[in-house]
Design a protein around this motif. Structure first.
Motif, PDB file in Angstrom:
ATOM      1  N   HIS A  65      11.415  -1.646   8.777  1.00  0.00           N
ATOM      2  CA  HIS A  65      11.237  -2.726   9.754  1.00  0.00           C
ATOM      3  C   HIS A  65      12.598  -3.357  10.024  1.00  0.00           C
ATOM      4  O   HIS A  65      13.280  -3.812   9.097  1.00  0.00           O
ATOM      5  CB  HIS A  65      10.258  -3.782   9.225  1.00  0.00           C
ATOM      6  CG  HIS A  65       8.833  -3.320   9.258  1.00  0.00           C
ATOM      7  ND1 HIS A  65       7.930  -3.627   8.272  1.00  0.00           N
ATOM      8  CD2 HIS A  65       8.170  -2.576  10.181  1.00  0.00           C
ATOM      9  CE1 HIS A  65       6.745  -3.090   8.591  1.00  0.00           C
ATOM     10  NE2 HIS A  65       6.874  -2.447   9.733  1.00  0.00           N
ATOM     11  N   GLU A  68      14.019  -6.904   8.788  1.00  0.00           N
ATOM     12  CA  GLU A  68      13.958  -7.132   7.343  1.00  0.00           C
ATOM     13  C   GLU A  68      15.246  -6.609   6.703  1.00  0.00           C
ATOM     14  O   GLU A  68      15.291  -5.483   6.209  1.00  0.00           O
ATOM     15  CB  GLU A  68      12.715  -6.420   6.776  1.00  0.00           C
ATOM     16  CG  GLU A  68      11.416  -6.926   7.415  1.00  0.00           C
ATOM     17  CD  GLU A  68      10.177  -6.132   6.986  1.00  0.00           C
ATOM     18  OE1 GLU A  68      10.289  -5.293   6.078  1.00  0.00           O
ATOM     19  OE2 GLU A  68       9.116  -6.374   7.585  1.00  0.00           O
ATOM     20  N   ARG A 106      11.105  -5.772  14.425  1.00  0.00           N
ATOM     21  CA  ARG A 106      10.267  -5.036  13.469  1.00  0.00           C
ATOM     22  C   ARG A 106      10.111  -3.561  13.872  1.00  0.00           C
ATOM     23  O   ARG A 106      10.229  -2.656  13.052  1.00  0.00           O
ATOM     24  CB  ARG A 106       8.881  -5.717  13.427  1.00  0.00           C
ATOM     25  CG  ARG A 106       7.867  -5.032  12.535  1.00  0.00           C
ATOM     26  CD  ARG A 106       6.529  -5.791  12.610  1.00  0.00           C
ATOM     27  NE  ARG A 106       5.466  -5.105  11.887  1.00  0.00           N
ATOM     28  CZ  ARG A 106       5.164  -5.330  10.599  1.00  0.00           C
ATOM     29  NH1 ARG A 106       5.836  -6.220   9.913  1.00  0.00           N
ATOM     30  NH2 ARG A 106       4.179  -4.670  10.018  1.00  0.00           N
ATOM     31  N   HIS A 146      10.249  -4.183   1.509  1.00  0.00           N
ATOM     32  CA  HIS A 146       9.971  -4.885   2.764  1.00  0.00           C
ATOM     33  C   HIS A 146      10.213  -6.383   2.625  1.00  0.00           C
ATOM     34  O   HIS A 146      10.510  -6.881   1.534  1.00  0.00           O
ATOM     35  CB  HIS A 146       8.510  -4.652   3.177  1.00  0.00           C
ATOM     36  CG  HIS A 146       8.277  -3.307   3.777  1.00  0.00           C
ATOM     37  ND1 HIS A 146       8.300  -3.086   5.129  1.00  0.00           N
ATOM     38  CD2 HIS A 146       8.044  -2.101   3.201  1.00  0.00           C
ATOM     39  CE1 HIS A 146       8.083  -1.802   5.371  1.00  0.00           C
ATOM     40  NE2 HIS A 146       7.926  -1.176   4.214  1.00  0.00           N
ATOM     41  N   GLU A 147      10.016  -7.078   3.779  1.00  0.00           N
ATOM     42  CA  GLU A 147      10.070  -8.540   3.778  1.00  0.00           C
ATOM     43  C   GLU A 147       8.904  -9.068   4.604  1.00  0.00           C
ATOM     44  O   GLU A 147       8.358  -8.369   5.453  1.00  0.00           O
ATOM     45  CB  GLU A 147      11.378  -9.027   4.403  1.00  0.00           C
ATOM     46  CG  GLU A 147      12.601  -8.472   3.696  1.00  0.00           C
ATOM     47  CD  GLU A 147      13.752  -9.447   3.744  1.00  0.00           C
ATOM     48  OE1 GLU A 147      13.687 -10.426   2.970  1.00  0.00           O
ATOM     49  OE2 GLU A 147      14.676  -9.239   4.529  1.00  0.00           O
TER      50      GLU A 147
HETATM   51 ZN    ZN Z   1       8.128  -4.621   6.551  1.00  0.00          ZN
END
Ligand code: ZN
Length: 259
Positions: A65, A68, A106, A146-147
């Motif tokens: 993404h 992130e 994203r 991820h974030e």
């Molecule tokens: Zn993510």
């Protein structure tokens, strides 16, 4: 210990330069650079290192993404400080969505959420990634970094269909020392407990597959998706991912009966 490059909270200033730095750090640590595609002049690549002797096979992915930034920077940080050493055989995909990272979004440039594309595989990125994955062995552990823009702390998803010794609580306990854990009973519409989500139901029945489900279907019986809270300072999020990686490796070696 090296410091991480200065970046804004939400984006990476120079994505091709980050790709170069990841590759250079990988080479310096004895990794092979396996290029499996290219997006807007930026390579899609894996860093692999096969350690002789029986070792756990660990897969780590980041940068799927584009909004992130902490995950690819955490991989770089850990690479430059020598974390990815002889304790494991490594398969690392550090920068899976360069076009999204360039734009700070994203999705990829075509507006596709790449982490929902592992079943249909409409994007160039995931087609190339899966072609590469299909040539790889099974992994003893997979970690997808991820974030989350909405979370109030770190949390993780666990996919552990074979009921192997769980690393979830040790990871949360280690991250807690550097970053708050999201205490919510519901995160991302799923039941959570102390920052741990264990999805109920068969994930393979889901219509859109995240990377973690593809990995669970084809490559591993133990997978984690790690989520750091985007609202927190970048260095804290990098520290959280780093602590999670370190704890996962240590726990896998000591606790699961792997060679
Ligand atoms: Zn993510």
């Amino acid at each position: 210990m090296h410091s991480v490059p200065p970046v804004k909270n939400s984006s990476i200033e120079n994505v091709p330069a980050l790709a170069d730095r990841l590759a250079a750090a990988g080479r310096a640590q004895g990794f092979r650079i396996e290029v499996f595609g290219e997006i807007e002049g930026c390579p899609l690549f894996a860093l692999t290192k096969r350690t002789p002797g029986p070792r756990p096979r660990l897969y780590v992915s980041a940068g799927l993404h584009g909004d992130e930034p902490a995950p690819p920077l955490a991989v770089l940080h850990q690479l430059e400080r020598g974390f990815f050493d002889h304790r494991a055989t490594w398969f690392i995909c550090p920068l899976l969505n360069p076009a999204g990272l360039v734009r700070g979004i994203r999705e990829n440039a075509a507006g596709l959420d790449l982490n929902r594309d592992y079943k249909d595989r409409r994007s160039t990125e995931i087609q190339a990634h899966v072609r590469w994955l299909q040539c790889q062995p099974n992994f003893d552990l997979t970690l997808c970094l991820h974030e989350d823009w909405e979370s109030t702390g770190f949390y993780l998803y666990e996919l552990n269909p074979a009921q192997r010794p769980s690393l979830a609580q040790p990871i949360v306990d280690a991250v807690k020392k550097v970053c708050p854990i999201d205490p919510s009973p519901v995160i991302d519409d799923r039941e959570a407990r102390g920052g741990i989500i264990r999805p109920v139901g068969d994930p393979l029945l889901r219509e859109k597959w995240p990377e973690a489900i593809y990995l669970r279907a084809h490559h591993t019986t133990l997978g984690y998706t790690l989520e750091t809270p985007s609202a927190f300072p970048l260095n804290q999020r990098i520290a959280a991912h780093s602590a999670a990686l370190e704890t996962a490796l240590a726990g896998l070696r000591l606790g699961s009966g792997h060679p």
